[in-house]
Scaffold this active site. Sequence first.
Site, PDB file in Angstrom:
ATOM      1  N   MET A  81       0.816  -1.276  -0.070  1.00  0.00           N
ATOM      2  CA  MET A  81      -0.042   0.109   0.017  1.00  0.00           C
ATOM      3  C   MET A  81       0.830   1.236  -0.025  1.00  0.00           C
ATOM      4  O   MET A  81       1.942   1.206   0.275  1.00  0.00           O
ATOM      5  CB  MET A  81      -0.937  -0.067   1.311  1.00  0.00           C
ATOM      6  CG  MET A  81      -1.686  -1.094   1.171  1.00  0.00           C
ATOM      7  SD  MET A  81      -2.898  -1.047   2.767  1.00  0.00           S
ATOM      8  CE  MET A  81      -3.962   0.250   2.357  1.00  0.00           C
ATOM      9  N   HIS A  82       0.298   2.415  -0.306  1.00  0.00           N
ATOM     10  CA  HIS A  82       0.834   3.759  -0.239  1.00  0.00           C
ATOM     11  C   HIS A  82       1.909   4.302  -1.040  1.00  0.00           C
ATOM     12  O   HIS A  82       2.157   5.489  -1.177  1.00  0.00           O
ATOM     13  CB  HIS A  82       1.177   3.866   1.203  1.00  0.00           C
ATOM     14  CG  HIS A  82       0.151   3.422   2.355  1.00  0.00           C
ATOM     15  ND1 HIS A  82      -0.971   3.939   2.334  1.00  0.00           N
ATOM     16  CD2 HIS A  82       0.379   2.572   3.171  1.00  0.00           C
ATOM     17  CE1 HIS A  82      -1.516   3.252   3.495  1.00  0.00           C
ATOM     18  NE2 HIS A  82      -0.670   2.339   4.116  1.00  0.00           N
ATOM     19  N   ASP A 239      -2.856  -4.831  -0.022  1.00  0.00           N
ATOM     20  CA  ASP A 239      -2.318  -6.301   0.699  1.00  0.00           C
ATOM     21  C   ASP A 239      -3.087  -6.615   2.074  1.00  0.00           C
ATOM     22  O   ASP A 239      -3.533  -7.806   1.910  1.00  0.00           O
ATOM     23  CB  ASP A 239      -0.923  -6.285   0.758  1.00  0.00           C
ATOM     24  CG  ASP A 239      -0.301  -5.186   1.965  1.00  0.00           C
ATOM     25  OD1 ASP A 239      -1.233  -4.313   2.103  1.00  0.00           O
ATOM     26  OD2 ASP A 239       0.747  -5.151   1.857  1.00  0.00           O
TER      27      ASP A 239
END
EC number: 2.7.1.17
Length: 490
Positions: A81-82, A239
């Site tokens: 992520m991110h 995820d």
Amino acid sequence: MSYVLGIDLGTSSLKGILMDEAGQVICEKSSGYGIDTPANGYSEQRPEYWVVACEDVLTQLSIAVSDFGEKLAGISFSGQMHSLVTLDADFKPAYPAILWNDVRTTKQCEQIMSTFGERLLSITQNIALEGFTLPKILWLQENEPAIWQKVKKIMLPKDYLSFWFTGEICTEYSDAAGTLLLDIQKRAWSDEILNQFAISKDILPKLIPSMDRVGIVKEEICKRYNIKNEVSVFAGGADNACAALASGIADDEIGLVSIGTSGVFSSFEDKVADYQGKLHFFNHVIEDKYYSMGVTLAAGNSLSWFKETFAKGISFEDMLKDVYQIAPGSDGLMFTPYIAGERTPHIDSQVRGSFIGIDTKHTFNHFARAVMEGITFSLKDSQMIMEQAKQKKFKKLISVGGGAKNPDWMQMQADIFDAEMIRLSVEQGPGLGACMIAAMGLGWFETVEDLIKTFVDYKQATFTPNKENVAIYQAVYQKWQQIYQATKDF
């Protein structure tokens, strides 16, 4: 019987899991890559690394599975992520991907919270932390303005692979929620946030549900791997959302406890809940649903540190084989797993871990058990925030990762969380969640419940709370909670 391929784009490797319509694993392959650290606190990867790893995995699968090319019907993704991926006008990476564990953006986080913190929390249900995407964008604007001028599209890592497969640029809501740019209730990019930070909506990818089709695999890729059919590519998910789906979490009275290097306590959410920024709150891969999560930064990492420092050369199994002989509460010895700072509920990068209450009677096994208890208490902090905010109690918890491998730790979790603990028969993690998304996208199942029944299998043996131990741990936990305030200034 057709196959689906779930691709899990992690921080250190890309894993591919091939499954059939009965939920059986046909083959698993992986390929690793490194992290670039050009300066202190920087953590980067070139998107090309992920493509090379994906090509390697596809090659391995096509060699290992004779009918791979004939039976592959769908592909989907789980991704870290991110992390910020930027593309220029030629759709080439404009700058290395700035990863979720990059911490160069403290200044930008402080700026966001001081000028826009309350509105950000109201719109996104999250506060600005170094891991999120928005602070990385502001860092690029401020420190690499020439690069920023070249950026025509931004996306998340798994979406770059989706683009490589299909030529289509989009993302889905579970990953978009981790950017701090999404209005999670409206499921749309927030004009208010974009205007506040001078970000054009034109550079953002199109938003679609996780189980929607992005497109089909390009002809040249099909030829390279001898894929005979038209293969649909589905959007996938973040995820943690994929891991929750792969554990069968589709009920708000069932939670997920994951103890890896870090630790996560997560919960399915039917609607938006206001945790006032104490937990992360994101859109789920399940349509119109959400999930909340608290994070312990050094969960399994604390046990690994303990082993490498005090029991180097022996296995985890041998190190922990006698902890059952130590009474709950470790005879007054307590450990806080803040060896790398802490996230939930103490957003504090500077606090450090402690052993408290050391006595002459304490042995190696006391210390080992105290570490396990401290990690579990830290995850219980997240459980308590969820239960108190929503006036509910978890009936069951699914345990995955290192904490699920040791039966003494499983019983400890049952006693500390005061909930029935369940393990998966086989842990496939986020990659399984990606397979499940592809299976739903292909129409193999009518409902998520039917999907879970086929793809998720639990061990029959469960761990139930020992009421005497529950009472002991409730008293110990109350004392344990006082350690942070008592030691943080040190």
